[in-house]
Write an enzyme that holds these catalytic residues in place. Structure first.
Site, PDB file in Angstrom:
ATOM      1  N   ASP A   1      18.886  29.976  -5.883  1.00 33.63           N
ATOM      2  CA  ASP A   1      18.368  29.783  -4.530  1.00 33.63           C
ATOM      3  C   ASP A   1      19.333  28.902  -3.730  1.00 33.63           C
ATOM      4  O   ASP A   1      19.690  27.806  -4.165  1.00 33.63           O
ATOM      5  CB  ASP A   1      16.986  29.118  -4.629  1.00 33.63           C
ATOM      6  CG  ASP A   1      16.271  29.028  -3.298  1.00 33.63           C
ATOM      7  OD1 ASP A   1      16.538  29.885  -2.430  1.00 33.63           O
ATOM      8  OD2 ASP A   1      15.434  28.126  -3.132  1.00 33.63           O
ATOM      9  N   HIS A   2      19.745  29.375  -2.575  1.00 27.24           N
ATOM     10  CA  HIS A   2      20.639  28.629  -1.678  1.00 27.24           C
ATOM     11  C   HIS A   2      21.923  28.174  -2.374  1.00 27.24           C
ATOM     12  O   HIS A   2      22.282  26.998  -2.336  1.00 27.24           O
ATOM     13  CB  HIS A   2      19.921  27.413  -1.080  1.00 27.24           C
ATOM     14  CG  HIS A   2      18.900  27.777  -0.053  1.00 27.24           C
ATOM     15  ND1 HIS A   2      19.235  28.256   1.196  1.00 27.24           N
ATOM     16  CD2 HIS A   2      17.549  27.743  -0.096  1.00 27.24           C
ATOM     17  CE1 HIS A   2      18.118  28.503   1.884  1.00 27.24           C
ATOM     18  NE2 HIS A   2      17.090  28.205   1.122  1.00 27.24           N
TER      19      HIS A   2
END
Length: 308
Positions: free
Chosen positions: A83-84
């Site tokens: 994530d990210h």
């Protein structure tokens, strides 16, 4: 069942007008709570690993926890997602480390730089048969290293150009959600007209919503009752998220709600049992709180119960 990439998951979600829940993990209890919920609901699920979680727990530990979860119930489709991801190097390391998908977040960069970075990750990932998510637009709020003071909504025409030039497999769009627990000052609003336009221009293409926790007020109240100071927290109404899941959004991210459930449970237990100091005594109900939260999300937000 081995780890599953998003391709099959999202194709079914798009056709069935539901979303796959992507839940952020940081430790064993969170992984167990999510997986037990997915098993009970017979739902596909994505375990999301942020840069912060990767630093806190270690990539090897997280992947071994996932391995244990798959051994416990191999019938549930499970993906592991970065994530990210802040850099090509971190995305590369996660791809090489067995993740089934990665997100490269170049949304803070100028448009052409975002394209170049995303394409670099996509080219590498696709050589390893790994899925790539990217982001176009900016979500206000704070989540670990990801910070923005303003919303920059995704431009539909730019989204088409971005997907074509980068080769990314899914796209996180900005339509009014935001990171963290403090999403709206006034009434919650999502730009469904913008989402509808993007979906129409990218027919059959899976979209993603970040910053989509609902921040249930009962957990805010419970946390505050036992010493917390989570004032003014406000999330995205769940009926709005369920609507988005029928409009091309195939993946909805949830992090804050899990943190709230876990922390409120621990605060309550310690306050009510001041004589207890065995971590297992308070982490057991905390794990159950995570499970209950994820069951609720699967049923009422994702609409993915029985889709495994």
């Amino acid at each position: 069942m081995p780890l599953m990439g998003p391709s099959e998951m999202f194709a079914a979600a798009y056709a069935g007008r539901y979303a796959v829940g992507a839940f952020n993990v940081n430790n064993m209890e969170i992984v167990q709570g999510i997986m037990r919920a997915a098993s009970e609901e017979k739902s596909p699920v994505i375990l999301q690993v942020s840069a912060g979680a990767r630093k806190y727990a270690g990539q090897t530990y997280i992947m071994k926890l996932v391995e244990a979860a798959l051994a416990e119930d191999s019938s549930v489709p499970v993906g592991v997602h970065l994530d990210h991801g802040p850099s090509f190097e971190m995305c590369r390391d996660c791809i090489d480390g067995g993740f089934s998908s990665v997100m490269i977040d170049g949304s803070h960069l100028p448009y052409e730089e975002n394209i170049n970075l995303t394409k670099k990750v996509a080219d590498y990932a696709h050589s390893k048969n790994v899925w790539v998510e990217a982001e176009l637009g900016k979500l206000a709020g704070v989540e670990e290293h990801v910070k923005s003071a303003e919303h920059v909504y995704t431009d539909p025409d730019q989204a088409v150009d971005f997907v074509r030039r980068t080769g990314c497999d899914s796209l996180a769009v900005a339509i009014g959600t935001s990171h963290g627990a403090y999403k709206f000052q006034d009434d919650a609003k999502l730009d469904f007209a913008r989402l509808e336009t993007i979906s129409a221009k990218l027919q059959g293409y899976p979209l993603v919503l970040h910053g989509a926790s609902s921040v249930p007020q009962e957990f805010v109240a419970l946390c505050n009752k036992y010493g917390g100071q989570v004032g003014g927290a406000k999330g995205v109404p769940e009926d709005m998220l369920r609507q988005a899941a029928g409009m091309g959004v195939c993946k909805i991210n949830v992090d804050t709600d899990i943190r709230l459930a876990l922390t409120a449970s621990i605060r309550q237990f310690i306050a009510e049992h001041p004589d207890q100091f065995d971590p297992r005594s308070y982490l057991t109900p905390a794990r159950e709180a995570v499970k209950s939260m994820v069951v609720h999300k699967i049923r009422n937000v994702m609409g993915s119960s029985g889709k495994a």
